[in-house]
Scaffold this active site. Sequence first.
Site, short mmCIF file in Angstrom:
data_model
loop_
_atom_site.label_atom_id
_atom_site.label_comp_id
_atom_site.label_asym_id
_atom_site.label_seq_id
_atom_site.Cartn_x
_atom_site.Cartn_y
_atom_site.Cartn_z
N ASN A 162 -11.09 13.49 -8.00
CA ASN A 162 -10.87 14.77 -8.12
C ASN A 162 -9.70 15.26 -8.68
OD1 ASN A 162 -10.82 17.78 -7.94
ND2 ASN A 162 -11.44 17.64 -5.76
N TRP A 163 -9.17 15.51 -9.60
CA TRP A 163 -7.87 15.80 -10.14
C TRP A 163 -7.27 17.00 -9.53
CZ3 TRP A 163 -6.85 14.08 -15.86
CH2 TRP A 163 -7.10 12.58 -16.19
N LYS A 164 -8.08 18.07 -9.14
CA LYS A 164 -7.67 19.24 -8.69
C LYS A 164 -6.92 19.79 -9.84
CE LYS A 164 -8.22 17.85 -4.15
NZ LYS A 164 -8.08 18.03 -2.55
N HIS B 72 -16.68 22.43 -3.34
CA HIS B 72 -15.51 21.90 -2.79
C HIS B 72 -14.89 22.83 -1.71
CE1 HIS B 72 -11.50 20.08 -1.99
NE2 HIS B 72 -12.02 19.13 -2.49
N GLU C 67 -12.07 23.81 -0.80
CA GLU C 67 -10.92 24.68 -1.50
C GLU C 67 -11.57 25.70 -2.06
OE1 GLU C 67 -8.71 21.66 -3.63
OE2 GLU C 67 -8.25 20.84 -1.49
N GLU D 163 -16.90 15.84 3.04
CA GLU D 163 -15.28 15.82 3.05
C GLU D 163 -14.85 16.86 4.21
OE1 GLU D 163 -13.82 14.97 -1.24
OE2 GLU D 163 -14.31 17.21 -0.99
N GLY E 85 -6.37 15.74 1.89
CA GLY E 85 -4.98 15.80 1.41
C GLY E 85 -3.78 15.79 2.64
N SER F 52 -8.61 11.73 1.97
CA SER F 52 -7.62 10.76 2.14
C SER F 52 -8.21 9.25 2.04
CB SER F 52 -6.82 11.04 3.59
OG SER F 52 -6.14 12.19 3.54
N GLY G 179 -9.21 12.48 -4.05
CA GLY G 179 -8.24 13.45 -4.63
C GLY G 179 -6.94 12.86 -4.93
N GLY G 180 -5.84 12.76 -4.22
CA GLY G 180 -4.79 12.52 -4.50
C GLY G 180 -4.55 11.21 -5.01
P1 PGA Z 1 -7.77 13.92 -0.88
O1 PGA Z 1 -8.78 14.82 -1.47
O2 PGA Z 1 -8.35 12.45 -1.23
O3 PGA Z 1 -6.41 14.01 -1.68
O4 PGA Z 1 -7.87 13.88 0.48
C1 PGA Z 1 -10.13 14.70 -1.60
C2 PGA Z 1 -10.89 15.96 -2.04
O5 PGA Z 1 -10.38 17.01 -1.93
O6 PGA Z 1 -11.82 15.79 -2.89
#
Ligand code: PGA
Length: 253
Positions: A22-24, A105, A107, A176, A182, A218, A239-240
């Site tokens: 997930n590049w966000k 998600h 967010e 998640e 994050g 994470s 994500g990251g």
């Molecule tokens: P993260 O994000 O791996 O940076 O914790 C995961 C996500 O939000 O899908």
Amino acid sequence: MNAIATNPTTVTGGRTRLVIGNWKMHGNLADNAALLAALRPATLTARIAVCVPFPYLAQAAEALKGSAVTWGAQDVSVHAQGAYTGEVSAPMLKDFGCAWVLVGHSERRSMHAESDQLVADKAKAALAAGVTPVVCVGESLAERDAGQAVAVIQRQLAPVLALGAQAVCQMVIAYEPVWAIGTGRTASPEQAQEVHAAIRAALDGIGAGGIQILYGGSVKGANAASLFSMPDIDGALVGGASLVADEFLRIAA
Ligand code: PGA
């Protein structure tokens, strides 16, 4: 062209391990080109995919076509077309070859006030266009501390499960925990497995227990194997670490 030799492993229950990036809201044409090129030739245990920002779908499609890596988006409208300024529909995602779309998600739930019902409606819209929804669920730290984690996930899933087994069997669920996204603070494999088992039980209850349940929050190369050793963790939503080719590939190795 690069020949791809992926050999995806099946995990417990015959499910294929799946790792989705997930590049966000990260990336630019130059960095994306390097990242996508680095993913193409990989020989991996897992199937991998990237969910990129809308403007880069065409770039991802071009860079990944003919490879074993699939791509998708991070959100979708509940509407197929119409006067919905700023929205992107599932048929549009299909036009750009999307195999996946993230829905719900945390967010989007927290910053865009997406309700459990809206998330289910988005999943339904994706399926109608032939795009697999990755339905994200997860509790906040306050909810976990109050002993509410499983109850919150069951509430979030309820309108999704109400779509019925036929629909849900075509979905992927991603657990998640909000407190792990994050933050560098991963759920322990046991904490994640406990919730995954509860999700599996809820899915079993409608006859959809065979679908993939991913863990997100994470995930890194260093902690992926211990998470994947759990019987109900079928892969990861990353994500990251998905922005760094070597790290992402280590997770899926
Ligand atoms: P993260 O994000 O791996 O940076 O914790 C995961 C996500 O939000 O899908």
